[in-house]
Design an enzyme around this catalytic site. Structure first.
Site, PDB file in Angstrom:
ATOM      1  N   LYS A  98      25.883   0.761 -30.985  1.00 28.46           N
ATOM      2  CA  LYS A  98      25.493   2.122 -30.584  1.00 28.46           C
ATOM      3  C   LYS A  98      24.490   2.091 -29.432  1.00 28.46           C
ATOM      4  O   LYS A  98      24.642   2.833 -28.456  1.00 28.46           O
ATOM      5  CB  LYS A  98      24.895   2.857 -31.797  1.00 28.46           C
ATOM      6  CG  LYS A  98      24.382   4.251 -31.502  1.00 28.46           C
ATOM      7  CD  LYS A  98      24.365   5.120 -32.737  1.00 28.46           C
ATOM      8  CE  LYS A  98      23.246   4.785 -33.702  1.00 28.46           C
ATOM      9  NZ  LYS A  98      21.951   5.355 -33.303  1.00 28.46           N
ATOM     10  N   GLY A 119      18.679  10.504 -31.269  1.00 34.89           N
ATOM     11  CA  GLY A 119      17.332  10.330 -30.707  1.00 34.89           C
ATOM     12  C   GLY A 119      17.409   9.543 -29.412  1.00 34.89           C
ATOM     13  O   GLY A 119      16.716   9.859 -28.439  1.00 34.89           O
ATOM     14  N   GLN A 151      13.313   3.096 -27.537  1.00 34.57           N
ATOM     15  CA  GLN A 151      13.695   4.315 -26.822  1.00 34.57           C
ATOM     16  C   GLN A 151      12.598   4.714 -25.843  1.00 34.57           C
ATOM     17  O   GLN A 151      12.878   5.107 -24.708  1.00 34.57           O
ATOM     18  CB  GLN A 151      13.948   5.445 -27.821  1.00 34.57           C
ATOM     19  CG  GLN A 151      15.167   5.181 -28.683  1.00 34.57           C
ATOM     20  CD  GLN A 151      15.311   6.173 -29.832  1.00 34.57           C
ATOM     21  OE1 GLN A 151      14.463   7.032 -30.029  1.00 34.57           O
ATOM     22  NE2 GLN A 151      16.378   6.024 -30.590  1.00 34.57           N
ATOM     23  N   ASP A 156      16.331  -0.385 -38.325  1.00 34.28           N
ATOM     24  CA  ASP A 156      17.392   0.492 -38.856  1.00 34.28           C
ATOM     25  C   ASP A 156      17.978  -0.020 -40.173  1.00 34.28           C
ATOM     26  O   ASP A 156      18.871   0.606 -40.742  1.00 34.28           O
ATOM     27  CB  ASP A 156      18.510   0.658 -37.817  1.00 34.28           C
ATOM     28  CG  ASP A 156      18.057   1.516 -36.637  1.00 34.28           C
ATOM     29  OD1 ASP A 156      17.057   2.253 -36.786  1.00 34.28           O
ATOM     30  OD2 ASP A 156      18.687   1.447 -35.574  1.00 34.28           O
ATOM     31  N   ARG A 176      12.960   8.054 -44.023  1.00 33.16           N
ATOM     32  CA  ARG A 176      13.666   6.976 -44.739  1.00 33.16           C
ATOM     33  C   ARG A 176      12.798   6.212 -45.737  1.00 33.16           C
ATOM     34  O   ARG A 176      13.319   5.692 -46.723  1.00 33.16           O
ATOM     35  CB  ARG A 176      14.281   5.989 -43.747  1.00 33.16           C
ATOM     36  CG  ARG A 176      15.506   6.555 -43.097  1.00 33.16           C
ATOM     37  CD  ARG A 176      16.296   5.514 -42.348  1.00 33.16           C
ATOM     38  NE  ARG A 176      17.339   6.189 -41.597  1.00 33.16           N
ATOM     39  CZ  ARG A 176      17.750   5.846 -40.399  1.00 33.16           C
ATOM     40  NH1 ARG A 176      17.219   4.798 -39.792  1.00 33.16           N
ATOM     41  NH2 ARG A 176      18.702   6.520 -39.802  1.00 33.16           N
ATOM     42  N   ARG A 191      22.542   6.580 -42.377  1.00 31.99           N
ATOM     43  CA  ARG A 191      22.190   5.306 -43.030  1.00 31.99           C
ATOM     44  C   ARG A 191      21.926   5.499 -44.532  1.00 31.99           C
ATOM     45  O   ARG A 191      22.121   4.590 -45.318  1.00 31.99           O
ATOM     46  CB  ARG A 191      21.010   4.640 -42.320  1.00 31.99           C
ATOM     47  CG  ARG A 191      21.334   4.365 -40.853  1.00 31.99           C
ATOM     48  CD  ARG A 191      20.625   3.217 -40.229  1.00 31.99           C
ATOM     49  NE  ARG A 191      20.851   3.252 -38.791  1.00 31.99           N
ATOM     50  CZ  ARG A 191      21.923   2.746 -38.175  1.00 31.99           C
ATOM     51  NH1 ARG A 191      22.858   2.121 -38.852  1.00 31.99           N
ATOM     52  NH2 ARG A 191      22.058   2.849 -36.861  1.00 31.99           N
TER      53      ARG A 191
END
Ligand code: S3P
Length: 445
Positions: A25, A98, A172, A323, A354, A401
């Site tokens: 991704k 995001g 990011q 992740d 999360r 996820r």
């Protein structure tokens, strides 16, 4: 009515010895954005056709860039570093992504009309200040309410290079600064907490830009010069280790199974999950190692292991597994002892909270947990854990996820599960259910 899947049986035998997972991704979104800024036609094969990548493609198309997507092949006609063409009052919707939202803010710092960037209800809860703050230093204007989407960008044609310290370990944020720096006429100097380095590798090995990177003790130092244009390029997207991780953990926690996952990107800034699971005794191996444009690729081999050890994780490994923590928590549930994870505040800033969701799900599974210092967790494992009874997972902001991790929990550990928001895995891994079914999983939709 929201749809759910139900799973009432563990996976018995794997019907396949090897699988491939969908394309990476992070690399797919970076390909789309960099190709749009190049001068000429770019091609990618095996691009990830997930909702996040499609959102990025749709936004870039609205900026006047021609994109053809056929099967997993993507052709993009880049119009140069300053070549976006668009109408006034443009709105770009990054959906759930995001990465797309934050990187778009960056490549639009020279816009001459005001542009609105927005996203879905989950993305609207996420922090955009982490990119707005450094991007303002280049000379662009941003407005938002408390750093949340929608964000309005008023660009500038006079952009200056910056010196910036990135303290979150966010790829990011780092990538947003790197992309913006290309539009300046000078040297940008970055000092960042380590995070995935795909942007730097693409700058160096694909675009052939003279970027300088140096690893120091706690920070990575990067120097990059602005430029006028760069050439078009081609890219073969390898498999995503974050997607592979679901199958690694499924195999590890099941009985008497083994699996090879072919052609996966094993960039060391992404392989935290492998290092962590191997420290817990997993013995996961890499075969057929290759280099591709600066990225490390390999086939991953994993075997079931019922004797995993608990871990007290060094937070240095957090960013390279960022992740995968829900899966790592799941593995910790089966260990003989207490596992400890610290400094995970970034986990509560993802598509859902999360860390809090991890605690909720584990508690539901009968596992004792304790939150430590608001950003850590202790997990009391139960060796030979077998789940019985009913489990319902819903209202998790469609976090892909959470959907996929709980699916793996049901197939590896048992119980009768109802998992809602069946389209959530389309965000990052559209082949997830199909691959599970091909392996022999019984999933009712
Ligand atoms: C990504 C960086 C990570 C990761 C996300 C993808 C990227 O986010 O969680 O799924 O492609 O750069 P942060 O930069 O917020 O750590």
């Amino acid at each position: 009515m929201k749809k759910y899947i139900s799973i009432n049986e563990k996976i018995d035998v794997f019907k396949k010895k090897s699988i491939t997972v969908d394309g990476d991704k992070s690399l797919s979104i970076r390909f789309v954005i960099l190709a749009s800024l190049s001068k000429g036609k770019c091609y990618a094969s095996n691009i990830l056709k997930s909702e996040d990548v499609i959102s990025a493609i749709n936004c870039i198309k609205k900026l006047g860039i021609k994109i053809k997507l056929k099967n997993k092949n993507c052709e993009i006609h880049g119009n140069g570093l300053f070549g976006y063409k668009y109408k006034k009052n443009l709105t770009l919707d990054a959906g759930n992504s995001g990465t797309a939202a934050r990187l778009l803010c960056s490549v639009l710092i020279d816009t001459n009309h005001k542009i609105k960037i927005t996203g879905d209800s989950s993305l609207k809860k996420r922090d955009m200040n982490r990119v707005i703050r450094p991007l303002k230093l280049f000379g662009a204007k941003f407005t938002s309410k408390k750093g949340r989407l929608p964000v309005y960008i008023n660009g500038s044609k006079i952009l200056k290079p910056i010196k910036f310290k990135e303290n979150l370990g966010s790829a990011q944020c780092k990538s947003a600064v790197l992309l913006a720096s290309l539009k300046t006429s000078g040297k940008t100097i970055l000092s960042c907490k380590p995070s995935r380095n795909h942007t730097e590798l693409m700058f160096k090995n694909v675009l052939k830009l003279p970027i300088k990177t140096k690893k120091l003790n706690k920070y990575d130092h990067i120097q990059i010069n602005g430029l006028d244009e760069f050439k078009s390029f081609n890219y073969k997207i390898p498999g995503d280790i974050s997607s592979a991780s679901f199958f690694i953990v499924l195999t590890l926690l099941s009985k008497n199974k083994s699996l090879t996952i072919k052609n996966v990107n094993i960039n060391p800034s992404r392989t935290g999950i492998i290092k962590i699971l191997n420290k817990m005794g997993a013995k996961i191996k890499f075969f057929n190692k290759k280099m591709y444009k600066g990225e490390n690729l390999a086939d991953i081999f994993v075997k079931s292991n019922k004797k995993l050890k608990p871990i007290s994780l060094d937070p240095k490994l957090n960013s390279s597994a960022i992740d995968e923590f829900l899966l790592i928590f799941l593995v910790s549930c089966t260990c003989n002892g207490v596992s400890t994870f610290k400094k995970l505040s970034e986990l509560n800033k993802k598509e859902s909270k999360r860390l809090d969701w991890g605690i909720k799900i584990l508690t539901m599974m009968g596992i004792k947990t304790k939150k430590i210092k608001n950003d850590g967790i202790k997990i009391w494992g139960k060796p030979n854990l077998k789940l019985q009874g009913n489990f319902t997972i819903k209202n998790f902001l469609k976090d892909h996820r959470i959907f996929m991790t709980t699916t793996i929990a049901s197939l590896a550990l048992g119980g009768n599960w109802k998992i809602y928001s069946t389209d959530s895995f389309q965000t990052s891994f559209p082949s997830f259910i199909k691959i599970l079914k091909n392996l022999g999983a019984k999933i009712k939709e």
